[in-house]
Design a protein around this motif. Structure first.
Motif, PDB file in Angstrom:
ATOM      1  N   HIS A 248       0.880  -1.174   0.000  1.00  0.00           N
ATOM      2  CA  HIS A 248       0.000   0.000   0.000  1.00  0.00           C
ATOM      3  C   HIS A 248       0.916   1.222   0.000  1.00  0.00           C
ATOM      4  CE1 HIS A 248      -3.083   2.780   0.932  1.00  0.00           C
ATOM      5  NE2 HIS A 248      -3.135   2.649   2.238  1.00  0.00           N
TER       6      HIS A 248
ATOM      7  N   GLU B 149       0.312   4.477   0.392  1.00  0.00           N
ATOM      8  CA  GLU B 149       0.028   5.672   1.185  1.00  0.00           C
ATOM      9  C   GLU B 149       1.261   6.013   2.034  1.00  0.00           C
ATOM     10  OE1 GLU B 149      -3.614   5.555   3.473  1.00  0.00           O
ATOM     11  OE2 GLU B 149      -3.628   7.733   3.660  1.00  0.00           O
TER      12      GLU B 149
ATOM     13  N   ASP C 229       2.056   6.870   4.908  1.00  0.00           N
ATOM     14  CA  ASP C 229       2.324   6.366   6.263  1.00  0.00           C
ATOM     15  C   ASP C 229       3.057   5.023   6.215  1.00  0.00           C
ATOM     16  OD1 ASP C 229      -0.140   5.427   5.254  1.00  0.00           O
ATOM     17  OD2 ASP C 229      -0.882   4.898   7.236  1.00  0.00           O
ATOM     18  N   HIS C 230       3.109   4.410   5.035  1.00  0.00           N
ATOM     19  CA  HIS C 230       3.858   3.151   4.884  1.00  0.00           C
ATOM     20  C   HIS C 230       4.986   3.251   3.864  1.00  0.00           C
ATOM     21  CE1 HIS C 230       0.607   1.654   7.258  1.00  0.00           C
ATOM     22  NE2 HIS C 230      -0.264   2.007   6.333  1.00  0.00           N
TER      23      HIS C 230
ATOM     24  N   HIS D 199      -6.975   0.303   1.322  1.00  0.00           N
ATOM     25  CA  HIS D 199      -7.935   1.348   1.112  1.00  0.00           C
ATOM     26  C   HIS D 199      -7.638   2.204  -0.104  1.00  0.00           C
ATOM     27  CE1 HIS D 199      -6.392   5.149   3.392  1.00  0.00           C
ATOM     28  NE2 HIS D 199      -7.455   5.619   2.810  1.00  0.00           N
TER      29      HIS D 199
ATOM     30  N   ASP E 253      -3.799  -2.204   5.745  1.00  0.00           N
ATOM     31  CA  ASP E 253      -4.576  -1.430   6.726  1.00  0.00           C
ATOM     32  C   ASP E 253      -5.695  -2.255   7.374  1.00  0.00           C
ATOM     33  OD1 ASP E 253      -3.166   0.906   6.394  1.00  0.00           O
ATOM     34  OD2 ASP E 253      -4.559   1.769   4.948  1.00  0.00           O
TER      35      ASP E 253
ATOM     36  N   TYR F 202     -10.620   3.425  13.917  1.00  0.00           N
ATOM     37  CA  TYR F 202      -9.783   3.439  12.709  1.00  0.00           C
ATOM     38  C   TYR F 202     -10.603   2.957  11.501  1.00  0.00           C
ATOM     39  CZ  TYR F 202      -6.103   2.294   9.418  1.00  0.00           C
ATOM     40  OH  TYR F 202      -5.347   2.228   8.277  1.00  0.00           O
TER      41      TYR F 202
ATOM     42  N   HIS G  35      -1.038  -1.379  10.911  1.00  0.00           N
ATOM     43  CA  HIS G  35      -1.195  -0.602  12.143  1.00  0.00           C
ATOM     44  C   HIS G  35      -1.697  -1.551  13.233  1.00  0.00           C
ATOM     45  CE1 HIS G  35      -1.023   3.133   9.814  1.00  0.00           C
ATOM     46  NE2 HIS G  35      -1.971   2.656   9.032  1.00  0.00           N
TER      47      HIS G  35
HETATM   48 FE1  FEO Z   1      -4.056   3.638   4.111  1.00  0.00          FE
HETATM   49 FE2  FEO Z   1      -2.121   3.070   6.842  1.00  0.00          FE
HETATM   50  O1  FEO Z   1      -2.515   3.771   5.164  1.00  0.00           O
END
Ligand code: FEO
Length: 410
Positions: free
Chosen positions: A81, A83, A85-86, A147, A166, A196, A227
């Motif tokens: 993924h 995004e 944050d990763h 996502h 996620d 979340y 996460h």
């Molecule tokens: Fe959809 Fe933890 O990024």
């Protein structure tokens, strides 16, 4: 400095806790932080499974250095993924390990170029592809829109670990340890998991259901999301929670959400709450929009079957905070709720009409009466509020619409 936490003979957790960010996606409060989970497979080949946000990189890279010598290096970085944050650490990882191939699907490559300007030394995998690391063998399952469009899950077949992205993740840093069986009370953690889900993933519930169907045949011994907790004792419990939430299943209970400028709408809320509270069998949650962040309100509305929205009319329309909330709910596409509406107005109405239109767009069941009061509520107005509460209870108990005899029709 920890070298990471060993999950099995080949696999290490090397994630980091983020206790610096106030709002995840700059939207959702994370007062207790969040964890970005990253994993290292040490086999004949060395593979990183997901990276972390571009914070705490010193800590993250030291964990890698403790386990992987400069000479050995990393063979693969699997991005499930993109995004940030990763993937925030991707550039520095590419600089430190230039031979490292980045592994993803065609969509990942497109987004990797867009976000990080990287398009070389990329290994494209398809749905069902394998990657052999030695004794460990990874299989990729593309699960779009959970996502983002490129999302995929990765199953390590030898130890039966599902790296799920996620999905199955939750807010909060991992204070008590990274494993489900290390948490004394899972209740608060499951709440943060639901928060979340509702804040970030819930909009894609239909796609979550498709992803769950896709992994249904896997014998999962350990669930490792990007996460939150690693589920090694009760992975099926986490899957069950996501299954319920993404089917819009709800618990018994009613959530009243209201705003009030000068107390009229709040007085109406009190009458509704009193009539619910005297008989309710499920939970009763009351949220003042001016005091509670929508993140928590969304979570309760996703959790309970009944919702009653109260808004004063503000400049001929909805009170702005209520307007914001219903836009969020519409964006999240929550289904199958039973709803009531109420509110007060001064020189012009308008809020109740907008709330009624919203309930219809959501295809929720509307419980009557819809109660609108001009000015301060009088005794008969408060009786109609109590009737709304009573009818909500009847509807939740029997599923048969009742009431409306004294109410305003929308
Ligand atoms: Fe959809 Fe933890 O990024």
């Amino acid at each position: 400095m920890s070298a990471g936490i060993k999950l099995n003979e080949h696999l290490y957790w090397i994630g980091v806790n983020d206790r610096q960010t106030d709002f995840f996606e700059e939207l959702w409060p994370i007062p207790n932080g969040i964890a970005y989970n990253s994993f290292l497979v040490l086999d004949d080949k060395v593979a990183l499974i997901d990276a972390v946000k571009d914070i705490s990189l010193d800590r993250y890279l030291k964990k890698i250095r403790k386990l992987v010598s400069r000479d050995r290096g990393i063979d693969y970085l699997i991005i499930k993924h993109i995004e940030p944050d990763h993937s925030g650490a991707v550039k520095i990882l590419r600089e430190l390990f230039p031979r490292m191939q980045i592994v993803g699907n065609r969509k990942t490559l497109e987004l990797l170029a867009a976000f990080h300007g990287i398009s070389e030394n990329f290994l494209t995998v398809d749905d069902g592809s394998f990657l052999h690391l030695g004794g460990c063998r990874l299989q990729f399952h593309i699960t779009p829109m959970v996502h983002w469009p490129e999302t995929m899950m990765t199953f390590e077949q030898r130890h039966q670990v599902l790296f799920s992205g996620d999905v199955f993740g939750g807010f909060t840093a991992l204070d008590d340890g990274i494993f489900d069986d290390r948490i004394r009370d899972l209740g608060p953690y499951e709440y943060e998991m639901l928060r979340y889900f509702t804040n970030v993933i819930g909009k894609y519930s239909v796609m979550v259901q498709k992803a769950l169907a896709k992994i249904a045949g896997l014998d999962i011994r350990m669930l490792a999301p990007t996460h939150g907790l690693i589920w090694r004792n009760w992975p099926r419990h986490a899957v069950g929670l996501y299954d319920r939430w993404s089917r819009y299943e709800a618990e018994d209970g009613v959530v009243i959400v209201y705003a009030s400028m000068y107390g009229s709408t709040e007085n109406m809320m009190e009458a509704i709450a009193h009539s619910l509270g005297s008989e309710t069998t499920g939970a009763l949650r009351i949220h003042n929009l001016a005091r509670v962040h929508p993140s928590y309100i969304l979570t309760d509305i996703w959790r309970y079957r009944g919702v009653i929205l109260g808004s004063p009319t503000y400049n001929t329309g909805l009170f702005p905070l209520m307007d914001h909330l219903i836009r969020l709910l519409e964006n999240k596409m929550l289904r199958h709720r039973v709803a009531g509406v109420f509110g007060s107005c001064g020189w012009s109405g308008g809020a109740l009409q907008e709330l009624g239109d919203f309930i219809r767009r959501m295809k929720w069941e509307l419980v009557e009466p819809a109660v609108e009061v001009k000015g301060a509520p009088r005794e008969e107005d408060l009786k109609r509020c109590a009737l709304l509460g009573a009818n909500m209870l009847k509807q939740l108990r029997t599923g048969i619409p009742r009431g409306g005899e004294q109410g305003d029709s929308l």
